[in-house]
Design an enzyme around this catalytic site. Sequence first.
Site, short mmCIF file in Angstrom:
data_model
loop_
_atom_site.label_atom_id
_atom_site.label_comp_id
_atom_site.label_asym_id
_atom_site.label_seq_id
_atom_site.Cartn_x
_atom_site.Cartn_y
_atom_site.Cartn_z
N GLY A 6 -20.25 -40.10 -45.82
CA GLY A 6 -20.67 -39.75 -44.46
C GLY A 6 -20.88 -40.99 -43.62
CG ASP A 32 -16.99 -39.56 -42.59
OD1 ASP A 32 -18.19 -39.79 -42.33
OD2 ASP A 32 -16.41 -38.49 -42.27
CB ILE A 33 -14.25 -35.60 -44.53
CG1 ILE A 33 -13.10 -34.66 -44.90
CG2 ILE A 33 -14.92 -35.16 -43.23
CD1 ILE A 33 -13.55 -33.35 -45.49
CE1 TYR A 139 -31.75 -30.69 -41.58
CE2 TYR A 139 -29.55 -31.03 -42.47
CZ TYR A 139 -30.74 -31.53 -41.99
OH TYR A 139 -30.95 -32.90 -41.94
CE LYS A 143 -30.50 -32.56 -45.57
NZ LYS A 143 -29.66 -33.62 -46.18
C1 VAH Z 1 -31.09 -32.35 -37.51
N1 VAH Z 1 -31.20 -34.72 -36.96
O1 VAH Z 1 -31.40 -32.12 -36.37
C2 VAH Z 1 -31.34 -33.76 -38.06
C3 VAH Z 1 -32.73 -33.87 -38.66
C4 VAH Z 1 -35.19 -33.40 -38.31
C5 VAH Z 1 -33.81 -33.31 -37.73
O2 VAH Z 1 -32.76 -33.26 -39.89
O3 VAH Z 1 -30.60 -31.51 -38.22
#
Ligand code: VAH
Length: 314
Positions: A6, A32-33, A139, A143
């Site tokens: 990345g 990176d891709i 997301y 994580k």
């Molecule tokens: C996002 N910049 O917006 C990242 C980050 C806390 C935000 O994880 O997904």
Amino acid sequence: KILITGACGQLGSELTAELRRKHGAENVVASDIREPNPQLGEGPFENLDVMDKAALESVIDRHQVNVIYHLAALLSANAEKNLDLAWKLNMDGLLNVLKLARDKNVERVFWPSSIAVFGPDARKEGTPQNSPTNPATVYGITKVAGEQWCSYFYNKFGVDVRSLRYPGLIGYKSLPGGGTTDYAVDIYHKALAGEPFSCFLERDSALPMMYMSDAVKATIDLMEAPEEHIHVRTSYNVAAISFTPADIAESIKKVLPHFEIRYEPDYRQQIAASWPDSIDDSAARSDWGWSHRFSLDAMTKDILANLPSVIENA
Ligand code: VAH
């Protein structure tokens, strides 16, 4: 050799530049891709899809990689719109890196987590290191799962993988890529262009944020800390500043009095509303000496002073 995945991303391109300054360009393999962007400068580059384990293994073997910064991922706003790719890229990518780090005896691995691991049930102000992590976003789920995989590969296989829960990162040398905090980078470009800024978050939507140079420093300080100083093997809270869109607009007006902002919240407001307003990072400060340098006004001054020449040379 150091491998960065990345490397063309917002954090990746700045981390690549700093690591090449520190260790010599030839010792840092950027991957990176996407095609390399000119900003990466000289040094080895590999076109790499981290979901392709064999391709990743070949890069590790050919370059005798012994340290990996694994940054390739889908960020929060993009992930919310593409659950399948987000899970596949963020999880298969990380598992490929951790399994190969285990099998190839890679010395150290860095993986970015995020304050996105916290959800609506976490304390909004000064969210503690050991707060429950019940994210409300795709997301954030990737994580939380990623943090557990890092802890598992450390405890079970001794892979020295280290991680930071980044807040929103703001810099002038690279553009953000699909995050919910991207407004805080775009706002400076519009201010310098003398154009009114349409903000996709509400005026009082406070979020934890950090200047990119502080984030790069935190990353390298963590990776250079002696192993016995690292007591958190999921991911460290790190904080610097916390502000609302109205706060950053006021900070800009101190330098550019005619700057105008208007608020047109979209789906990203719901993502931001589920996150903390500020973070407690006392564990990082006591374990490996973390401390931020830039306040909001210092960051604004630095960006508005340096961004024009970046735009000119783009
Ligand atoms: C996002 N910049 O917006 C990242 C980050 C806390 C935000 O994880 O997904």
